[in-house]
Design a protein around this motif. Structure first.
Motif, PDB file in Angstrom:
ATOM      1  N   ASP A 174       0.868  -1.174   0.000  1.00 11.49           N
ATOM      2  CA  ASP A 174       0.000   0.000   0.000  1.00 11.49           C
ATOM      3  C   ASP A 174       0.909   1.229   0.000  1.00 11.49           C
ATOM      4  OD1 ASP A 174      -2.365   1.578   0.362  1.00 11.49           O
ATOM      5  OD2 ASP A 174      -1.785   1.785   2.470  1.00 11.49           O
ATOM      6  N   LYS A 175       0.392   2.353  -0.429  1.00 13.31           N
ATOM      7  CA  LYS A 175       1.218   3.570  -0.468  1.00 13.31           C
ATOM      8  C   LYS A 175       1.265   4.266   0.884  1.00 13.31           C
ATOM      9  CE  LYS A 175      -0.443   7.382  -2.163  1.00 13.31           C
ATOM     10  NZ  LYS A 175      -0.327   8.318  -1.000  1.00 13.31           N
ATOM     11  N   THR A 176       0.100   4.723   1.345  1.00 16.63           N
ATOM     12  CA  THR A 176       0.037   5.547   2.546  1.00 16.63           C
ATOM     13  C   THR A 176       0.320   4.732   3.803  1.00 16.63           C
ATOM     14  OG1 THR A 176      -1.648   6.886   1.460  1.00 16.63           O
ATOM     15  CG2 THR A 176      -1.370   7.177   3.835  1.00 16.63           C
ATOM     16  N   GLY A 221       2.673   8.319   6.058  1.00 15.52           N
ATOM     17  CA  GLY A 221       1.272   8.291   6.470  1.00 15.52           C
ATOM     18  C   GLY A 221       0.878   9.537   7.251  1.00 15.52           C
ATOM     19  N   LYS A 222       1.668  10.609   7.078  1.00 18.48           N
ATOM     20  CA  LYS A 222       1.384  11.870   7.773  1.00 18.48           C
ATOM     21  C   LYS A 222       1.201  12.958   6.716  1.00 18.48           C
ATOM     22  CE  LYS A 222       4.143  10.537  11.785  1.00 18.48           C
ATOM     23  NZ  LYS A 222       5.346  10.837  12.607  1.00 18.48           N
ATOM     24  N   LEU A 223      -0.013  13.082   6.216  1.00 14.22           N
ATOM     25  CA  LEU A 223      -0.308  14.050   5.165  1.00 14.22           C
ATOM     26  C   LEU A 223      -0.296  15.466   5.716  1.00 14.22           C
ATOM     27  CD1 LEU A 223      -3.209  12.153   3.373  1.00 14.22           C
ATOM     28  CD2 LEU A 223      -0.964  12.623   2.403  1.00 14.22           C
ATOM     29  N   THR A 224       0.209  16.380   4.905  1.00 19.52           N
ATOM     30  CA  THR A 224       0.181  17.799   5.266  1.00 19.52           C
ATOM     31  C   THR A 224      -0.400  18.582   4.086  1.00 19.52           C
ATOM     32  OG1 THR A 224       2.436  18.071   4.456  1.00 19.52           O
ATOM     33  CG2 THR A 224       2.165  17.650   6.807  1.00 19.52           C
ATOM     34  N   GLU A 249       0.325  16.438   0.569  1.00 17.67           N
ATOM     35  CA  GLU A 249       1.458  15.580   0.223  1.00 17.67           C
ATOM     36  C   GLU A 249       1.853  14.745   1.435  1.00 17.67           C
ATOM     37  OE1 GLU A 249       4.754  17.601  -1.487  1.00 17.67           O
ATOM     38  OE2 GLU A 249       3.718  18.038  -3.372  1.00 17.67           O
ATOM     39  N   ASP A 250       2.336  13.568   1.112  1.00 17.82           N
ATOM     40  CA  ASP A 250       2.801  12.642   2.153  1.00 17.82           C
ATOM     41  C   ASP A 250       4.297  12.439   1.958  1.00 17.82           C
ATOM     42  OD1 ASP A 250       3.000  10.827   4.143  1.00 17.82           O
ATOM     43  OD2 ASP A 250       1.758   9.281   3.225  1.00 17.82           O
ATOM     44  N   ILE A 251       5.041  12.447   3.026  1.00 18.55           N
ATOM     45  CA  ILE A 251       6.500  12.295   2.954  1.00 18.55           C
ATOM     46  C   ILE A 251       6.864  10.831   2.716  1.00 18.55           C
ATOM     47  CG2 ILE A 251       8.678  12.649   4.192  1.00 18.55           C
ATOM     48  CD1 ILE A 251       7.194  14.752   5.880  1.00 18.55           C
ATOM     49  N   ILE A 252       7.709  10.603   1.721  1.00 22.04           N
ATOM     50  CA  ILE A 252       8.190   9.242   1.460  1.00 22.04           C
ATOM     51  C   ILE A 252       9.181   8.861   2.562  1.00 22.04           C
ATOM     52  CG2 ILE A 252       9.481   7.791  -0.144  1.00 22.04           C
ATOM     53  CD1 ILE A 252       8.496   9.584  -2.400  1.00 22.04           C
ATOM     54  N   LYS A 253       9.082   7.627   3.053  1.00 26.40           N
ATOM     55  CA  LYS A 253      10.016   7.173   4.082  1.00 26.40           C
ATOM     56  C   LYS A 253      11.445   7.237   3.541  1.00 26.40           C
ATOM     57  CE  LYS A 253       6.744   4.258   6.594  1.00 26.40           C
ATOM     58  NZ  LYS A 253       6.364   2.906   7.047  1.00 26.40           N
ATOM     59  N   LYS A 254      12.352   7.719   4.369  1.00 26.69           N
ATOM     60  CA  LYS A 254      13.705   8.060   3.915  1.00 26.69           C
ATOM     61  C   LYS A 254      14.482   6.883   3.327  1.00 26.69           C
ATOM     62  CE  LYS A 254      15.575   7.579   8.606  1.00 26.69           C
ATOM     63  NZ  LYS A 254      16.304   8.252   9.705  1.00 26.69           N
ATOM     64  N   ASP A 255      14.181   5.664   3.787  1.00 29.43           N
ATOM     65  CA  ASP A 255      14.930   4.508   3.292  1.00 29.43           C
ATOM     66  C   ASP A 255      14.131   3.694   2.266  1.00 29.43           C
ATOM     67  OD1 ASP A 255      13.030   3.688   5.046  1.00 29.43           O
ATOM     68  OD2 ASP A 255      14.337   2.412   6.262  1.00 29.43           O
ATOM     69  N   GLY A 303       0.412  -3.537   4.408  1.00 29.80           N
ATOM     70  CA  GLY A 303      -0.486  -2.381   4.469  1.00 29.80           C
ATOM     71  C   GLY A 303      -0.754  -2.004   5.903  1.00 29.80           C
ATOM     72  N   ASP A 304      -1.413  -0.844   6.099  1.00 25.49           N
ATOM     73  CA  ASP A 304      -1.660  -0.423   7.486  1.00 25.49           C
ATOM     74  C   ASP A 304      -3.024   0.214   7.703  1.00 25.49           C
ATOM     75  OD1 ASP A 304      -1.347   2.078   6.307  1.00 25.49           O
ATOM     76  OD2 ASP A 304      -0.443   2.934   8.110  1.00 25.49           O
ATOM     77  N   GLY A 305      -3.861   0.295   6.664  1.00 23.68           N
ATOM     78  CA  GLY A 305      -5.143   0.973   6.823  1.00 23.68           C
ATOM     79  C   GLY A 305      -6.314   0.014   6.871  1.00 23.68           C
ATOM     80  N   VAL A 306      -7.445   0.510   7.359  1.00 16.36           N
ATOM     81  CA  VAL A 306      -8.665  -0.293   7.398  1.00 16.36           C
ATOM     82  C   VAL A 306      -9.050  -0.736   5.987  1.00 16.36           C
ATOM     83  CG1 VAL A 306     -11.125  -0.258   7.937  1.00 16.36           C
ATOM     84  CG2 VAL A 306      -9.493   0.808   9.504  1.00 16.36           C
ATOM     85  N   ASN A 307      -8.790   0.159   5.005  1.00 15.55           N
ATOM     86  CA  ASN A 307      -9.150  -0.183   3.626  1.00 15.55           C
ATOM     87  C   ASN A 307      -8.255  -1.271   3.036  1.00 15.55           C
ATOM     88  OD1 ASN A 307      -6.944   1.539   3.608  1.00 15.55           O
ATOM     89  ND2 ASN A 307      -7.451   2.423   1.620  1.00 15.55           N
TER      90      ASN A 307
END
Length: 810
Positions: free
Chosen positions: A517-519, A525-528, A633-639, A704-708
């Motif tokens: 999953d993406k987010t 998973g921290k949208l701003t 936008e959501d920040i991509i994990k650094k690694d 994944g990490d969301g309910v969806n």
């Protein structure tokens, strides 16, 4: 007086003491009313075949149906031992006492499954642990216990503390037996020096007899005390029609002992008491290492469990009370001082503090928490007094759930382990046949030149047979998979990676597609909100109330943005609130329709809008008129890019599925190196995609990490959830990454692949060992002493190879 067998328990009693009865013209005798009652119960249930399966084995007569079963229905007992399944049924792990054979397991399962209200009843024959699931509205636990007692058995709840005590006791017991064996072996070696020196230089018969007697004194406790574990294991194996490793060791050592006794009491030839002690000692060392490995796994669980306190301070009616952690209820207010460990999960209602979460997530720096934030059991309050409300009880808290999952994974078996066990069962019987044929060949067919005198013909044939039995013990084969799996599961747990079952190690190692999953998985998973466009004037409180009614990440981000950029916000009660999967939300207020979501939702309502952004876009419409647009936008994990690259080295085809738009999906996938990305997908679309992959023969892992993601996760072969994911996602997952990192995902594949690789290496080592050494032993080039040493070294090699997982060596 004549003795006869009871028709139920098969124990012998004097005929005059028995209760006679005739059923279907068949004469029956019972030792007590209990046995008579159980026989009628089984007869009426159509389970008479139990006695055929039981054969000549005996069982205990039924216990009295004590009144103390009522304790099983007490709230305190149920809170400690009973869990609730996702379907709302009750579940408990019991130890069934009195089981002696497979027939006993069969009977208990049949009786339990035929009882109304019991959903599941599975009994593990190796440890007699039964997992029972039942419907509380139809049957009580005390009735289940009574049912078990009514057929001659007893049950008590499985307790991990008892398991730890047993593991410690087994380790101590094996150590004492090994010490006796080593002591006997070292002393018998000194006598052996004299005996073998005399063999070449000459020795009086009287002196030789004294040496033999000394060896007999030292060997007897080694065989019957140190070697008792092999006699016991072989006996239970035979009772269940299995020729196991213990039987081979016991039979080889006993036959050698008997032959040496024959020499001691006047027979011609050489005694082999030294071989008996060495066989027992070397094999016992291998057994002891296996016990240490199992105890190490229990210690891993203990280290996690030790991070929890035994009591807690709760605030009740304005006063502080100290209670056991087992007594904490959902909704209780707990006080946590500096340095104290949170006993259960909850939400802070007063104060703020920094928490050390290294025991759960591995994060070394303390995490700041304030009112409304969630704290996890097992984490440490480092700097300030707080009060928080319990959201879970002790048995369902994060740390307790982790311990339970690790315990379950350590007892489960992979497919390759099951196959290896099947091979080892038939292997032992084959070796006995080969050993017997070897004896016949040496005794009847070997040329005379192999013997110094004809009187040694039997001795030579006998010793060669013993060597074949001992050298071919399937120790290495039996240890090949469980030891590697044990080390792998323990190592995963230390890295914050919880595998719910050991078999998932093999499945993950064989996987060829990874779906992410993406987010929250590829991104933080921290949208701003990056841009806010107001197209028309509107009441900002309507938007604030709409997004406040949703827990979606986009809704939370917009809510946070409004709170930081708008004064005097107020919440308005909305009506007809509705969620559209992977699209957005809607509601009404005083007949005004409110709509918030992505481009797909606006298309459904024929609302004109532009969509040319590479960001996630949230549209807000009132009465089907677009009034505001938010770019997020959501920040991509650094690694992320580095991890994706390394994951591809495992031969994985990596696919990203997201409900976001095509522009965002393309941007994220290209930045991290994912070749395939699919956007605008609903939860059903994701699940359908995984179904199609599996139909094409792919082995699919999804993270994944969301309910969806819950539906798609349930469709995959291995479902991985991030530790901060929704409860429903974690419940449907097979693997949990506690620290929510992509490094954890990479580590899961690394350790799984390494474990599976070493399992195959171990099997290869054991099979090559037997293929090489058995023919050498059959040819007469190996004495029992060397055979025992060789067999033990193969076991040590397998154990040492498995420990390479722990040492991080490839």
């Amino acid at each position: 007086m004549a003795e006869i067998n009871c028709s139920h328990c098969h124990l012998k009693f004097e005929k005059e003491q028995m209760i006679p009865e005739s059923i279907d013209d068949k004469e029956l005798y019972f030792c007590c009313n209990g046995c008579q009652g159980v026989y009628h119960l089984l007869h009426n249930e159509g389970l008479d075949s139990f006695y055929t399966k039981l054969g000549k084995n005996t069982i205990n007569p039924p216990k009295h149906l004590d009144e103390n079963v009522q304790k099983f229905d007490l709230d305190s007992f149920q809170k400690r031992f009973i869990k609730k399944t996702l379907q709302g049924f009750s579940q408990i792990d019991l130890i069934i006492e009195g089981i002696h054979c497979a027939a006993c397991v069969w009977l208990n399962e049949k009786i339990l499954y035929s009882t109304d209200g019991i959903i599941e009843a599975n009994i593990n024959f190796t440890n007699y642990k039964a997992r029972i699931v039942w419907d509380d509205s139809k049957i009580k636990l005390s009735d289940i216990i009574l049912k078990i007692r009514s057929i001659g058995y007893d049950a008590y709840p499985y307790d991990s503390n008892i398991a730890d005590e047993k593991a410690t006791k087994a380790k101590r017991d094996y150590f004492m037996r090994m010490i006796v064996a080593v002591f006997g072996s070292m002393n018998i070696m000194m006598l052996g020096v004299a005996k073998y020196s005399g063999f070449f230089t000459g020795m009086d018969d009287d002196v030789k007899a004294m040496v033999h007697f000394g060896e007999f004194i030292l060997t007897t406790p080694v065989l019957f005390y140190s070697g008792w574990v092999f006699f016991r294991g072989g006996y239970y194996g035979l009772k269940n029609k299995i020729i196991n490793m213990d039987f081979l060791v016991a039979s080889g050592a006993t036959l050698t002992y008997i032959y040496s006794m024959y020499i001691l009491f006047g027979g011609k030839g050489e005694s082999y008491f030294d071989s008996v002690t060495m066989i027992i000692t070397f094999v016992l060392v291998g057994k002891y290492l296996e016990v240490i490995g199992k105890k190490s796994a229990v210690d891993t669980i203990d280290k996690i469990r030790s991070s929890l306190p035994l009591d807690a301070t709760i605030i009740k009616d304005g006063t502080k009370q100290s209670i056991s952690v087992d007594e904490i209820k959902i909704g209780d207010i707990l006080e946590l001082k500096t340095g104290e460990i949170a006993p259960v999960d909850g939400t802070i209602i007063s104060g703020n503090a920094a928490f050390d979460e290294s025991s759960i997530t591995g994060e070394s720096l303390p995490i700041a928490k304030t009112i409304g934030d969630t704290i996890l059991s097992g984490t440490i309050n480092t700097n300030s007094l707080i009060r928080y409300q319990a959201s879970k009880d002790f048995s369902h808290s994060t740390i307790s759930s982790i311990v339970t999952l690790i315990e379950d994974s350590l007892t489960s078996k992979s497919e390759i382990e099951k196959k290896a066990n099947e091979i080892s069962k038939s292997f032992s019987a084959t070796i006995l046949s080969i050993a017997f044929l070897t004896f016949l060949g040496w005794y009847f067919l070997a040329p005379e030149l192999f013997y110094a005198v004809d009187a040694n013909r039997f001795e030579k044939a006998f010793i060669v047979m013993i060597s074949v039995i001992v050298i071919a013990c399937p120790c290495a084969l039996s240890l090949a998979t469980p030891i590697a799996s044990l080390v792998g599961i323990s190592e995963l747990a230390k890295n914050g990676l919880i595998f719910k079952e050991g078999r998932f190690l093999e499945t993950m190692a064989k996987a060829n597609v990874l779906v992410v999953d993406k987010t929250g998985t590829i991104t933080e998973g921290k949208l701003t909100v990056t841009n806010f466009h107001k197209h028309k004037e509107f009441d900002i409180n309507l938007l604030y109330s709409l997004v406040s009614s949703s827990n979606h990440l986009i809704s939370k981000a917009i809510k946070s943005y409004l709170e930081n950029h708008t004064e005097s916000l107020k919440f308005i009660d909305l009506e007809e609130f509705r969620t559209y999967d992977a699209k957005g939300i809607s509601a009404t207020y005083n007949n005004i329709s409110l709509l918030g979501g992505n481009s797909s939702l606006l298309n459904d309502y024929n609302i004109q809008h532009l969509n040319n952004s590479n960001s996630s876009i949230f549209y807000f419409a009132i009465d089907n008129q677009l009034v505001a647009t938010f770019d997020l936008e959501d920040i991509i994990k650094k690694d992320a890019k580095e991890v994706i690259s390394k994951l591809k080295e495992f031969g994985l085809d990596i696919v990203m599925l997201t409900g976001d738009n095509n522009n965002v999906a393309s941007k994220i996938s290209s930045l991290v190196g994912i070749d395939k990305a699919y956007a605008n997908l609903s939860p059903i679309d994701k699940a359908t995609y995984i179904d199609d992959l599996k139909k094409s023969g792919k082995i699919v892992v999804m993270a994944g990490d969301g309910v969806n993601d819950a539906l798609a996760l349930s469709k995959s072969d291995i479902a991985i959830s991030m530790g901060n994911g929704a409860d429903i996602t974690i419940a449907t997952s097979d693997v949990i990454i506690l620290d929510n990192s992509l490094q954890g995902l990479l580590k899961s594949f690394e350790i799984s692949n390494k474990t599976y690789k070493l399992i195959k290496q171990n099997l290869g080592i054991s099979l090559i060992y037997n293929a090489v050494t058995i023919p050498i032993a059959m040819a007469g080039y190996v004495i029992p002493l060397v055979a025992a040493l060789s067999m033990s070294l193969s076991s040590l090699l397998v154990v040492g190879n498995s420990l390479r997982i722990k040492n991080g060596k490839k």
